[in-house]
Scaffold this active site. Structure first.
Site, short mmCIF file in Angstrom:
data_model
loop_
_atom_site.label_atom_id
_atom_site.label_comp_id
_atom_site.label_asym_id
_atom_site.label_seq_id
_atom_site.Cartn_x
_atom_site.Cartn_y
_atom_site.Cartn_z
CB SER A 191 -0.89 0.01 1.25
OG SER A 191 -1.55 1.25 1.40
CE1 TYR A 207 -4.43 -2.24 5.06
CE2 TYR A 207 -3.40 -0.09 4.85
CZ TYR A 207 -3.97 -1.20 4.28
OH TYR A 207 -4.07 -1.28 2.91
#
Length: 297
Positions: free
Chosen positions: A164, A176
């Site tokens: 990401s 995350y």
């Protein structure tokens, strides 16, 4: 002088364009395993590669998700239920995949499965909240890769790991962002180790896209934030998932895949450049944007 530089730049871009258009032959006999195919990027990529004629092995977390995908694809596509946090499930999946691919090996492994929450200021969370995300996004990815690596090496194939833009720039607390930083590090070391075996490793770095992961989990996650960084990220969310799946497809089918694929204008024009700035500049920019009310421009 400038004309010479322009000619060199033009020749470089032309060579790059030509290399990136070259495709691997015999795609119809190549197997690709994709994790996280219940929805979002995984589901779209499975259908996209199936339409290209590849032999897709789509791993879903649930049987209803697998059934929906089978109904939307050709009979070539095969599904399995896989929980990337379960060693037993991963071992069973690896044995099943080996039975499918045989001596030709596994051409492509796409580690796409992931979750986003719990996400909140770090001090509000417990260790278990971090572990839940890390087990799916990083530890599960590592275990799936290690279990299937002999089959990928047999085919001299590809590993495609979905990281990401938040693996370059951490915007909020929770597991995350650390998990995506870990995916970047694991992918880099794996790429260097496997180079001499003919295996290529690519990293996909999406910006914010409107996937079910974002739509269903982001609202709950953003409520717990001190600032609006997460909400600001959502405001730039892109609904064109094919920008990401096309990058994944290129990584699997191009003769010369890229090491990294950055997907989305928010990633290319804002978040990645921001990650290269001095930390004091980045902190100031993120802090000032986070102080704005969520309804402001």
């Amino acid at each position: 002088m400038w004309l010479f530089v322009a000619v060199l730049a033009g020749l470089y871009l032309l060579r790059r364009w030509h290399r990136e258009r070259q495709r691997v032959p015999d795609l119809a006999n190549k197997y690709v395993l994709i994790t996280g195919c219940d929805s979002g990027f995984g589901s779209l990529l499975a259908r996209q590669l199936d339409a290209r004629g590849l032999r897709v092995l789509a791993a879903c977390l649930t049987e209803p998700g697998a059934a929906r995908l089978r109904a939307a694809a050709s009979p070539r596509l095969q599904t399995l239920v896989l929980d990337v946090t379960s060693s037993e499930s991963i071992a069973a999946a690896a044995a099943w995949v080996e039975g499918c691919v045989g001596d030709r090996g596994l051409w492509g492994l796409v580690n796409n499965a992931g979750i986003a929450v719990p996400a909140a200021p770090n001090e509000w969370l417990r260790k278990e909240d971090f572990v839940r995300v890390l087990n799916v996004n990083l530890v599960g990815l590592v275990e799936v890769t290690l279990s299937l690596l002999p089959l990928v090496r047999r085919a001299r194939g590809r590993v495609v790991n979905v990281a990401s833009v938040l693996g370059r720039l951490s915007l909020f607390g929770g597991g995350y962002c650390p998990s995506k930083y870990g995916v970047e590090a694991f992918s880099d070391s794996l790429r260097r180790e496997l180079r001499d075996f003919g295996v290529q490793v690519s990293i996909i770095e999406p910006g914010c896209f409107r996937t079910p992961l974002v739509e269903s989990e982001a609202a709950r996650a953003s409520v717990a934030l001190h600032n609006n960084n997460f909400l600001r990220l959502l405001s730039t969310a892109n609904s064109n998932l094919s920008l990401v799946t096309s990058a994944m497809e290129h990584a699997l089918t191009a003769e010369h895949p890229r090491t990294r694929y950055t997907c989305g204008l928010d990633a290319k024009l804002y978040y990645i450049p921001l990650s290269y700035m001095p930390s004091s500049w980045t902190d100031r920019l993120l802090h000032s944007s986070a102080l704005k009310p969520s309804g402001s421009a």
